[in-house]
Motif scaffolding. Structure first.
Motif, PDB file in Angstrom:
ATOM      1  N   ASN A  83      88.636  74.726  12.019  1.00 51.79           N
ATOM      2  CA  ASN A  83      90.056  74.475  11.731  1.00 51.79           C
ATOM      3  C   ASN A  83      90.366  74.277  10.248  1.00 51.79           C
ATOM      4  OD1 ASN A  83      90.948  74.675  14.476  1.00 51.79           O
ATOM      5  ND2 ASN A  83      89.991  72.690  14.810  1.00 51.79           N
ATOM      6  N   ARG A  84      89.494  74.775   9.400  1.00 48.55           N
ATOM      7  CA  ARG A  84      89.728  74.712   7.948  1.00 48.55           C
ATOM      8  C   ARG A  84      89.678  76.139   7.405  1.00 48.55           C
ATOM      9  NH1 ARG A  84      85.482  70.620   5.695  1.00 48.55           N
ATOM     10  NH2 ARG A  84      86.798  70.611   3.856  1.00 48.55           N
ATOM     11  N   THR A  85      90.703  76.515   6.649  1.00 49.60           N
ATOM     12  CA  THR A  85      90.742  77.852   6.069  1.00 49.60           C
ATOM     13  C   THR A  85      89.898  77.862   4.808  1.00 49.60           C
ATOM     14  OG1 THR A  85      92.961  78.216   6.938  1.00 49.60           O
ATOM     15  CG2 THR A  85      92.251  79.659   5.148  1.00 49.60           C
ATOM     16  N   VAL A  86      88.945  78.790   4.763  1.00 49.59           N
ATOM     17  CA  VAL A  86      88.086  78.895   3.586  1.00 49.59           C
ATOM     18  C   VAL A  86      88.273  80.271   2.948  1.00 49.59           C
ATOM     19  CG1 VAL A  86      86.386  77.208   4.344  1.00 49.59           C
ATOM     20  CG2 VAL A  86      86.076  79.565   4.976  1.00 49.59           C
ATOM     21  N   VAL A  87      88.388  80.259   1.635  1.00 49.53           N
ATOM     22  CA  VAL A  87      88.509  81.485   0.858  1.00 49.53           C
ATOM     23  C   VAL A  87      87.108  81.835   0.386  1.00 49.53           C
ATOM     24  CG1 VAL A  87      89.591  82.584  -1.139  1.00 49.53           C
ATOM     25  CG2 VAL A  87      90.839  80.831   0.153  1.00 49.53           C
ATOM     26  N   VAL A  88      86.756  83.105   0.545  1.00 49.15           N
ATOM     27  CA  VAL A  88      85.380  83.544   0.327  1.00 49.15           C
ATOM     28  C   VAL A  88      85.347  84.715  -0.644  1.00 49.15           C
ATOM     29  CG1 VAL A  88      83.329  84.433   1.518  1.00 49.15           C
ATOM     30  CG2 VAL A  88      84.835  82.838   2.693  1.00 49.15           C
ATOM     31  N   ASP A  89      84.335  84.728  -1.500  1.00 50.88           N
ATOM     32  CA  ASP A  89      84.051  85.904  -2.326  1.00 50.88           C
ATOM     33  C   ASP A  89      83.297  86.864  -1.407  1.00 50.88           C
ATOM     34  OD1 ASP A  89      82.826  87.839  -3.910  1.00 50.88           O
ATOM     35  OD2 ASP A  89      82.469  86.452  -5.561  1.00 50.88           O
ATOM     36  N   GLY A  91      81.755  89.574  -1.898  1.00 49.69           N
ATOM     37  CA  GLY A  91      80.519  90.126  -2.449  1.00 49.69           C
ATOM     38  C   GLY A  91      79.320  89.213  -2.245  1.00 49.69           C
ATOM     39  N   THR A  92      79.537  87.912  -2.382  1.00 53.42           N
ATOM     40  CA  THR A  92      78.447  86.943  -2.252  1.00 53.42           C
ATOM     41  C   THR A  92      78.521  86.168  -0.940  1.00 53.42           C
ATOM     42  OG1 THR A  92      79.723  85.198  -3.334  1.00 53.42           O
ATOM     43  CG2 THR A  92      78.343  86.612  -4.755  1.00 53.42           C
ATOM     44  N   ARG A  93      79.678  86.242  -0.275  1.00 57.68           N
ATOM     45  CA  ARG A  93      79.968  85.495   0.954  1.00 57.68           C
ATOM     46  C   ARG A  93      80.002  83.981   0.710  1.00 57.68           C
ATOM     47  NH1 ARG A  93      80.278  88.737   5.274  1.00 57.68           N
ATOM     48  NH2 ARG A  93      80.108  87.013   6.737  1.00 57.68           N
ATOM     49  N   LYS A  94      80.137  83.576  -0.555  1.00 56.73           N
ATOM     50  CA  LYS A  94      80.192  82.153  -0.880  1.00 56.73           C
ATOM     51  C   LYS A  94      81.626  81.640  -0.802  1.00 56.73           C
ATOM     52  CE  LYS A  94      76.087  81.828  -3.717  1.00 56.73           C
ATOM     53  NZ  LYS A  94      75.537  81.466  -5.017  1.00 56.73           N
ATOM     54  N   ILE A  95      81.741  80.402  -0.319  1.00 53.34           N
ATOM     55  CA  ILE A  95      83.036  79.741  -0.244  1.00 53.34           C
ATOM     56  C   ILE A  95      83.465  79.372  -1.660  1.00 53.34           C
ATOM     57  CG2 ILE A  95      84.270  77.692   0.568  1.00 53.34           C
ATOM     58  CD1 ILE A  95      82.274  77.650   2.955  1.00 53.34           C
ATOM     59  N   ILE A  96      84.684  79.779  -2.019  1.00 54.83           N
ATOM     60  CA  ILE A  96      85.176  79.454  -3.360  1.00 54.83           C
ATOM     61  C   ILE A  96      86.362  78.494  -3.329  1.00 54.83           C
ATOM     62  CG2 ILE A  96      84.323  81.526  -4.474  1.00 54.83           C
ATOM     63  CD1 ILE A  96      87.082  82.738  -4.182  1.00 54.83           C
ATOM     64  N   LYS A  97      86.965  78.331  -2.143  1.00 52.89           N
ATOM     65  CA  LYS A  97      88.094  77.412  -2.023  1.00 52.89           C
ATOM     66  C   LYS A  97      88.254  77.027  -0.569  1.00 52.89           C
ATOM     67  CE  LYS A  97      92.220  75.901  -3.681  1.00 52.89           C
ATOM     68  NZ  LYS A  97      92.297  74.917  -4.713  1.00 52.89           N
ATOM     69  N   ILE A  98      88.576  75.774  -0.327  1.00 54.18           N
ATOM     70  CA  ILE A  98      88.907  75.307   1.022  1.00 54.18           C
ATOM     71  C   ILE A  98      90.352  74.886   0.989  1.00 54.18           C
ATOM     72  CG2 ILE A  98      88.402  73.626   2.817  1.00 54.18           C
ATOM     73  CD1 ILE A  98      85.525  73.493   1.664  1.00 54.18           C
ATOM     74  N   ILE A  99      91.161  75.527   1.815  1.00 55.37           N
ATOM     75  CA  ILE A  99      92.590  75.233   1.866  1.00 55.37           C
ATOM     76  C   ILE A  99      92.834  74.249   2.981  1.00 55.37           C
ATOM     77  CG2 ILE A  99      94.886  76.194   2.246  1.00 55.37           C
ATOM     78  CD1 ILE A  99      93.841  78.843   1.127  1.00 55.37           C
ATOM     79  N   GLU A 100      93.331  73.091   2.627  1.00 50.64           N
ATOM     80  CA  GLU A 100      93.567  72.032   3.620  1.00 50.64           C
ATOM     81  C   GLU A 100      94.958  72.153   4.173  1.00 50.64           C
ATOM     82  OE1 GLU A 100      91.153  70.123   4.634  1.00 50.64           O
ATOM     83  OE2 GLU A 100      89.732  70.612   3.073  1.00 50.64           O
TER      84      GLU A 100
END
Length: 100
Positions: A83-89, A91-100
């Motif tokens: 239930n948390r929106t995560v923004v992902v790169d 290319g790397t599949r790494k989380i770069i931002k968590i939108i609350e």
């Protein structure tokens, strides 16, 4: 006394170098891009998925089994995890931002 100061200075420089290296991995989303992302994910809600064993932290990589959804007009993707929106790169599949 001079030797202690040199050792302390060397330790400080080593820590500063480690901090600088870690800072290079940080992805900064421009404010305009963040606005586009926030508006898009509000309009395109996704079902939340569970990913056992993955902590939702900036820099954590999501497994290949997780389907990423592209955010048009940006270079980012997103997914909803626990239930948390995560923004992902994508290319790397790494989380770069968590939108609350």
């Amino acid at each position: 006394m001079g030797m202690r100061l040199s050792t302390a200075a060397a330790g400080f420089l080593l820590l500063a170098g480690i901090g600088a290296a870690a800072a290079q991995d940080v992805v900064v989303i421009e404010p305009e891009q963040e606005t586009v992302i926030r508006e898009y994910v509000k309009k395109q809600p996704l079902a939340s998925v569970k990913i056992p064993g993955v902590e939702l932290n900036i820099g954590s990589a999501l497994p290949d089994t997780v389907e990423l959804h592209e955010v048009p007009d940006t270079k980012y993707s997103y997914v909803v995890v626990d239930n948390r929106t995560v923004v992902v790169d994508p290319g790397t599949r790494k989380i770069i931002k968590i939108i609350e």
